[in-house]
Motif scaffolding. Structure first.
Motif, short mmCIF file in Angstrom:
data_model
loop_
_atom_site.label_atom_id
_atom_site.label_comp_id
_atom_site.label_asym_id
_atom_site.label_seq_id
_atom_site.Cartn_x
_atom_site.Cartn_y
_atom_site.Cartn_z
N LYS A 1 1.25 22.51 24.10
CA LYS A 1 -0.01 22.30 23.41
C LYS A 1 0.19 22.46 21.90
O LYS A 1 -0.21 21.62 21.10
CB LYS A 1 -1.04 23.31 23.91
N THR A 2 0.83 23.57 21.55
CA THR A 2 0.95 23.87 20.12
C THR A 2 1.94 22.96 19.43
O THR A 2 1.82 22.72 18.24
CB THR A 2 1.40 25.32 19.91
N ALA B 1 2.44 19.76 19.53
CA ALA B 1 1.85 18.56 18.94
C ALA B 1 1.14 18.89 17.64
O ALA B 1 1.35 18.26 16.61
CB ALA B 1 0.87 17.93 19.93
N GLU B 2 0.33 19.96 17.68
CA GLU B 2 -0.41 20.35 16.47
C GLU B 2 0.56 20.68 15.34
O GLU B 2 0.44 20.19 14.22
CB GLU B 2 -1.28 21.57 16.76
N GLU B 3 1.54 21.51 15.68
CA GLU B 3 2.46 21.98 14.64
C GLU B 3 3.20 20.83 14.00
O GLU B 3 3.34 20.79 12.78
CB GLU B 3 3.47 22.96 15.25
N GLY C 1 2.38 17.81 13.57
CA GLY C 1 1.53 17.10 12.63
C GLY C 1 1.41 17.84 11.32
O GLY C 1 1.63 17.29 10.24
N LYS C 2 1.12 19.14 11.44
CA LYS C 2 0.95 19.95 10.24
C LYS C 2 2.22 19.98 9.41
O LYS C 2 2.24 19.79 8.21
CB LYS C 2 0.59 21.39 10.64
#
Lengths: 132, 741
Positions: free
Chosen positions: B305-306, B308-310, B312-313
């Motif tokens: 989950k994390t 993908a977010e990371e 991008g950031k």
């Protein structure tokens, strides 16, 4: 170097001496010995005591006799042999020497460190004074 | 609801819960393990058990119906677990300093979590065989797959990867030891049950087998002479194991000795023997494993989950910050690259050294059986052993040990170890140098060369064919490690194929064969003796000239560059052929061939003939039956003049120009660079004509010049009192002549 280790090493050295001094006062049963040592604030496990007793017995410093007990199996009561008494004397002398030496040394050490602290303090003051 | 059983405990009937009984049994077992090597073991355990019995009676008297888990735990607490015993025997107090550090280390291991501390563990979560690769990957922060691939490649390429894997499997503790505290078992050397260093009994303890099993496995290679008696076909042991003295298992033993720590204190001894596998420990391990699985699953979900977010950031911030910091980070990057490069080079060099050392080790083990044929039995043998053990084996063992200790983060507490390694290696150097010096002394001088005629039964034969007496005989025994020059080795004889065949033109019209025996030795006399001892038979049988296959070297008469040169003098017009079995491509020798008297410069390419080809001796040398010179070699002599006569016509070629005579007439191809003369080259027909023309011209010029000089001298004499007008015109006519060309 950790403290527990050093402490246990120190205890190890005097354990036999302590056991002998308890038995010297009269025939003793192992759990009596444990109790007495505990009273003197020297905690020892029975698992440690039994092998030590056996070793001392095998070295002919101790002897024992069986005494029937009303609770459970017969008990072993240990007492000193002549050889054991002589051994105890030796140990006692060594212990006294050692105790005196340690005492003398540690006191001297304390005084010395105290002096040193004083002198360094003095120096600090001087330094501060000289370099404002 | 709990089951209660009655047990007979030191003459007393004691009702006890089953689980409590298990605890009690474990405890007494651990006691008997602990006191296993104590002199009064029985008595001590008896005393303790009777004390426990007494305590049981006390509980029962107080009104308890049976002994419960709590009771047993309380009793165990008061008696103390073996780990807690204060050990006061001489044995352990002697080694106390040692055991302290080891104890401290092992207690660290108890508390360490696999992720937090950088210790090398075999992973239990990500394993295929033993978790070694996964552990290494964790340790170095690499992908497990990469490490696995590397291991597989190394294993396939050298076979050593397999060994390394096994050693690591044994030497590196499992990560399970940190997760499941109860069931951990560690590999220690067992000092109580040892023959040499307790390695085997330690391994036995670890795998829970009798210590004789590993011992026999270690001894097996030593008994390998059994396998040498029989031919096992494909099942034959490779030579490395097959030598009667097998350094393989010895080296493994020594490495294990150095790598595995000795169990010095109680805790380690218990770890070594491990706790008994019972229902409890199995349950514990399964529960632990299940928990781990659950955690991993949860973690994996979260990570996904994390991630993908990371990602991008990170992309955003990276781009921004990169733009800002380019100036400074560029320098950092360069420094980093240089560092990486330097480490890479150092790594490559040291890896190369290690590999070279290993190769040297294997090679020297391979040639070691030959030493009796070269070395004296006295000091040279000693030096050879010393060199093998100290110069080669010591650094190999040292490096392996160092690497493993490094990886496993074992404390290198032994400076002594390093010093002894270095001093042993210095001894090895000494042995090596002495060996070389001593051996080269033995090869110092050559013998007196005597060329002996060999009586031929039928020197007038048309064709002579050289062959050997046993062309099909093979002297080597296996294909694994064949030390080529010593073709075959039997127990007391080695064969050397130092046989050279030269072909020369015979001055008479019959064949003549001579033989030269050569050898080296400490002095010329000994070399002569050795040369005379060479037993090399040559005899003629019809048109066959039969030679021995090789020179026999015995253990008494060592190998001292023994060599035989057979010279065959072939009369003009007769044929010769040399069988493939005769001669040898590679000479075996130590030091320099050249002994001053007999200089031989024939190597494989220049010897002037090939195997299995018929040759005919002609007036100007040896030719094949096709008419080509025997030593023709297109690649080596592109400018050599060649004459071909066949159905198509005549072709003369000297590399640059060629003349062709065929049905189309005469055709001359000249090279573009025009005329050229090189006196070192044999002249072609064309060249020789040119050469002659040139010489004629030069001769004409020289004679003219001479005439001119004479005339000038005379003129000088005359010209002292005469006017020089006339002679000048005369001279000009001379010079006109001279300038013709």
């Amino acid at each position: 170097m950790n403290i527990d280790n050093t402490a246990s090493q120190m205890r190890k050295g005097v354990l036999e001496f302590c056991i002998l001094s308890v038995i010297k006062q009269g025939e003793a049963y192992p759990s009596d010995i444990i109790d007495k040592m505990r009273e003197a604030n020297l905690n020892i496990l029975e698992g440690t005591l039994y092998p030590l007793l056996t070793r001392l017995k095998n070295a002919e410093f101790l002897t024992y006799r069986w005494i029937e007990s009303n609770s459970g199996p017969p008990r072993k009561y240990f007492s000193l042999t002549e050889k054991g008494a002589a051994f105890y004397k030796e140990l006692e002398a060594t212990w006294n020497e050692l105790a005196n030496a340690v005492k003398a040394l540690s006191e001297a050490e304390q005084e010395h460190t105290a002096e040193q602290e004083n002198s360094t303090e003095q120096e600090n003051i001087n330094n501060n004074f000289n370099n404002p | 609801m709990k089951q209660v059983i009655n047990i007979n405990f030191h003459g007393q009937v004691v009702p006890i819960e089953v689980s409590a009984f298990e605890l009690l049994k474990d405890y007494t077992d651990s006691l008997s393990r602990y006191f296993a090597n104590e002199e009064g073991k029985e008595e001590i355990i008896n005393d303790i058990e009777s004390r426990i019995g007494e305590l049981f009676q006390e509980r029962l008297k107080k009104g308890a119906t049976c002994i419960t888990d709590d009771d047993v735990n309380a009793i165990i607490k008061s008696m103390g677990r073996p780990e807690e015993f204060e050990d006061a025997d001489d044995n352990s107090s002697k080694k106390s300093s040692n055991s302290q550090s080891a104890g401290a280390e092992s207690s660290q291991a108890y508390t360490a979590t696999p992720g937090a501390s950088k210790r090398l563990y075999r992973t239990e979560n990500d394993k295929v065989i033993g978790g070694v690769c996964g552990g290494l990957a964790n340790y170095f922060g690499l992908d497990t797959t990469v490490v696995r691939i590397v291991f597989v490649i190394v294993a396939l390429a050298f076979g050593t990867g397999l060994l390394a894997y096994l050693i690591l499997w044994i030497a590196v503790p499992s990560s399970a030891s940190t997760i499941i505290g109860g069931t951990r078992k560690k590999l220690f050397r067992d000092p109580d049950n040892k023959l040499i260093a307790g390695v085997c009994s330690g391994i036995g303890n670890y795998f829970g087998v009798n210590s004789w099993l590993p011992r026999i496995l270690f001894l097996l290679p030593f008994l390998s002479f059994v396998f040498r008696w029989n031919d096992w076909g494909y099942m034959n042991f490779p030579n490395f194991i097959n030598l009667s003295f097998s350094p393989g298992s010895l080296i493994v033993y020594i490495i294990l000795w150095l790598v595995i720590p000795e169990a010095t204190n109680t805790a380690e001894k218990l770890e070594m023997k491990g706790e008994k596998v019972d229902m409890n420990s199995i349950k514990n391990s399964i529960v632990g494993e299940m928990k781990g699985m659950q955690q991993r699953a949860e973690k994996f979900g979260q990570e996904a989950k994390t991630l993908a977010e990371e990602k991008g950031k990170m992309m955003g911030t990276e781009v921004k910050s990169a733009a800002r910091r380019t100036g400074r980070s560029l320098g950092d990057i360069i420094v980093l690259l240089v560092k990486i490069f330097a480490y890479f080079i150092i790594g490559c060099v040291s890896f190369g050294l290690v590999v070279a050392l290993f190769a040297l080790a294997i090679f020297s083990i391979g040639i070691f059986p030959l030493k009796d044929f070269v070395l004296d039995n006295g000091w040279q043998s000693v030096f050879a052993w010393g060199a093998l053990l100290f110069f080669i084996a010591v650094p190999v063992i040292g490096i392996i040990t160092w690497i493993i200790r490094r990886l496993a983060k074992m404390k290198s507490n032994r400076r002594v170890l390093r010093f002894s390694f270095i001093s042993l290696w210095i001894i090895g150097w000494f042995c090596m140098i002495s060996l070389i010096a001593s051996v080269s002394r033995d090869f110092r001088s050559g013998n007196n060369i005597v060329e002996r005629d060999i009586a031929l039964a039928n020197p007038g034969t048309k064709k002579l064919e050289l062959t050997t007496n046993s062309p099909d005989r093979k002297f080597y025994r296996n294909n694994w490690l064949r030390f080529e020059p010593f073709e075959g080795m039997e127990d007391d004889t080695a064969f050397v194929k130092n046989v050279e065949v030269k072909i020369l033109k015979s001055p008479t019209d019959s064949f003549k064969v001579t033989m030269v025996k050569m050898a080296n030795g400490r002095n010329r006399r000994y070399a002569d003796t050795l040369a005379n001892l060479i037993d090399f038979n040559v005899f003629q049988k019809d048109s066959l000239l039969v030679l021995d296959k090789g020179i026999a070297i015995t253990r008494q008469n060592k190998f001292r560059n023994q060599r035989v040169i057979i010279t065959v003098y072939v009369p003009v017009g007769k044929q010769i052929r040399i069988d493939r079995n005769v001669g040898w491509g590679h000479d075996v020798r130590f030091g320099n061939w050249d002994n001053g008297d007999f200089n031989i410069n024939i190597d494989d390419e220049e010897r002037g003939w090939d195997h299995d080809v018929d040759y005919m001796m002609k007036a100007d040398g040896l030719y094949t039956l096709d008419g080509n010179p025997a030593d023709e070699d297109d690649h080596r002599h592109p400018n050599r003049t060649r004459v071909r006569v066949n159905r198509n016509g005549i072709e003369i070629n000297d590399g640059d120009d060629d003349i062709k005579v065929d049905e189309n007439g005469v055709k001359i191809n000249e090279s573009q660079d025009g005329y050229r003369y090189d006196s070192s080259k044999p002249a072609s027909v064309l060249d020789s004509m040119r050469l002659r023309l040139e010489q004629e011209k030069r001769r004409a010029k020289d004679s003219l010049r001479k005439v001119k000089e004479d005339a000038e001298k005379q003129l000088e004499k005359i010209g002292l009192n005469q006017t020089p007008v006339e002679p000048i015109s005369q001279l000009q006519s001379y010079s006109l002549l001279v300038n013709i060309d």
